[in-house]
Design a protein around this motif. Structure first.
Motif, PDB file in Angstrom:
ATOM      1  N   LEU A  39       0.506  62.662 -38.991  1.00  0.00           N
ATOM      2  CA  LEU A  39       0.672  64.264 -39.444  1.00  0.00           C
ATOM      3  C   LEU A  39       2.107  64.310 -40.076  1.00  0.00           C
ATOM      4  CD1 LEU A  39      -0.910  66.426 -36.744  1.00  0.00           C
ATOM      5  CD2 LEU A  39      -2.165  65.599 -38.847  1.00  0.00           C
ATOM      6  N   CYS A  40       2.208  64.965 -41.117  1.00  0.00           N
ATOM      7  CA  CYS A  40       3.370  64.952 -41.995  1.00  0.00           C
ATOM      8  C   CYS A  40       3.753  66.293 -42.296  1.00  0.00           C
ATOM      9  CB  CYS A  40       3.413  63.994 -43.206  1.00  0.00           C
ATOM     10  SG  CYS A  40       3.190  62.365 -42.989  1.00  0.00           S
ATOM     11  N   SER A  41       5.184  66.876 -42.078  1.00  0.00           N
ATOM     12  CA  SER A  41       5.345  68.216 -42.421  1.00  0.00           C
ATOM     13  C   SER A  41       6.922  68.432 -42.670  1.00  0.00           C
ATOM     14  CB  SER A  41       5.149  69.296 -41.072  1.00  0.00           C
ATOM     15  OG  SER A  41       5.773  68.640 -40.092  1.00  0.00           O
ATOM     16  N   HIS A  42       7.122  69.460 -43.355  1.00  0.00           N
ATOM     17  CA  HIS A  42       8.481  69.668 -43.899  1.00  0.00           C
ATOM     18  C   HIS A  42       9.229  70.645 -43.007  1.00  0.00           C
ATOM     19  CE1 HIS A  42       8.856  67.081 -47.515  1.00  0.00           C
ATOM     20  NE2 HIS A  42       7.535  67.380 -47.601  1.00  0.00           N
ATOM     21  N   SER A  43      10.255  70.405 -42.359  1.00  0.00           N
ATOM     22  CA  SER A  43      11.084  71.348 -41.554  1.00  0.00           C
ATOM     23  C   SER A  43      12.179  70.719 -41.298  1.00  0.00           C
ATOM     24  CB  SER A  43      10.266  71.463 -40.153  1.00  0.00           C
ATOM     25  OG  SER A  43      11.180  72.465 -39.626  1.00  0.00           O
ATOM     26  N   GLY A  44      13.152  70.984 -42.221  1.00  0.00           N
ATOM     27  CA  GLY A  44      14.562  70.562 -42.080  1.00  0.00           C
ATOM     28  C   GLY A  44      14.570  69.032 -42.552  1.00  0.00           C
ATOM     29  N   GLY A  45      13.435  68.707 -43.523  1.00  0.00           N
ATOM     30  CA  GLY A  45      13.395  67.318 -43.881  1.00  0.00           C
ATOM     31  C   GLY A  45      11.864  66.879 -43.510  1.00  0.00           C
TER      32      GLY A  45
END
Length: 261
Positions: A39-45
């Motif tokens: 799973l990929c997500s954006h949170s500070g990168g």
């Protein structure tokens, strides 16, 4: 004035629409690059989570912009050379709770300088190449592994930035010195310099060998001298035991007669 307002309104709408489109493209791009089972997500990168994904090896299609990478609780058994070399923004790497036994010499090449946290705890690591953690700046967690405490491990821990804290959590499953098995590595290292043990063992072996040869030579010399003394004594006793030859009276008279004549 009305036309200007209308133009500004349409321009703003177009900007918002364009931003949404760009954001959608970026999100779709990230999602399309996310490794299978992760799973990929954006949170500070970009955060890539592959925890509990039944992975048997580290994915080779990790997004280059990955900042946080979670590979814990899988079935990974090794960390190959340069597997993370394209992840130049990687700051956190979690490889805990796997079955890792082998870490290649250049496993962390490309991320050693940027990595801030490395978790290798709860694996099956017994030993690593002495250069495996070279230039690693990260705070490393390597506890709960069946470490074999020897000179190589001592060199590895000394090369790491968080040496004291890391070494304090290492328990020797086995050791070059049997009495250190089951003890914290720091205690073993404080009791003896593990890198000098082979040299000392060799020195002791040489001393024992030299002493053995010296003892043999001295014993031979002593035996030789004593044997000669014994032979000389026996020969002397033999000479003493020989009867002395005495002249007969008639022989003495004959000699006297010859002289007088």
């Amino acid at each position: 004035m009305h036309l200007v307002d209308l133009w500004l309104t349409r321009s703003l709408s177009m900007c918002l629409l364009l931003q949404s489109f760009v954001l959608m493209i970026l999100c779709f791009h990230s999602a399309s690059m996310c490794p299978k089972g992760c799973l990929c997500s954006h949170s500070g990168g970009l955060n890539v989570s592959c925890s509990n994904a039944n992975l048997k090896e580290i994915p080779r299609d990790l997004p280059p912009e990955t900042v946080l990478l979670y590979l814990d609780s899988n079935q990974i058994t090794s960390i190959p050379n340069e597997i993370f070399k394209d992840l130049h923004q990687l700051r956190v790497l979690n490889l805990s709770k796997n079955g890792i036994e082998f870490i290649d010499e250049h496993a962390f090449k490309g991320v050693a300088e940027t990595l801030q946290t490395l978790d290798l705890s709860d694996n099956r690591i017994q030993s690593v190449h002495k250069n495996a953690f070279n230039n690693l700046k990260a705070r490393a967690r390597i506890a709960n592994n069946p470490w074999h405490c020897d000179c190589t491990l001592q060199q590895v821990l000394r090369s790491m930035a968080s040496n004291h804290e890391t070494a304090n959590n290492v328990i020797c499953k086995t050791s070059v010195l049997d009495e250190h098995a089951g003890r914290p590595f720091l205690n073993a290292a404080n009791d003896a310099d593990l890198c000098n043990l082979p040299k000392k063992t060799t020195d002791y072996a040489m001393l024992v060998t030299m002493f053995g040869w010296f003892t043999m030579v001295i014993s031979y010399v002593v035996y030789y001298v004593r044997q000669n003394q014994e032979d000389a004594r026996r020969h002397l006793e033999y000479l003493k035991s020989l009867p002395s030859r005495q002249k007969k009276p008639d022989e003495a008279d004959d000699i006297s007669t010859v002289v007088l004549d």
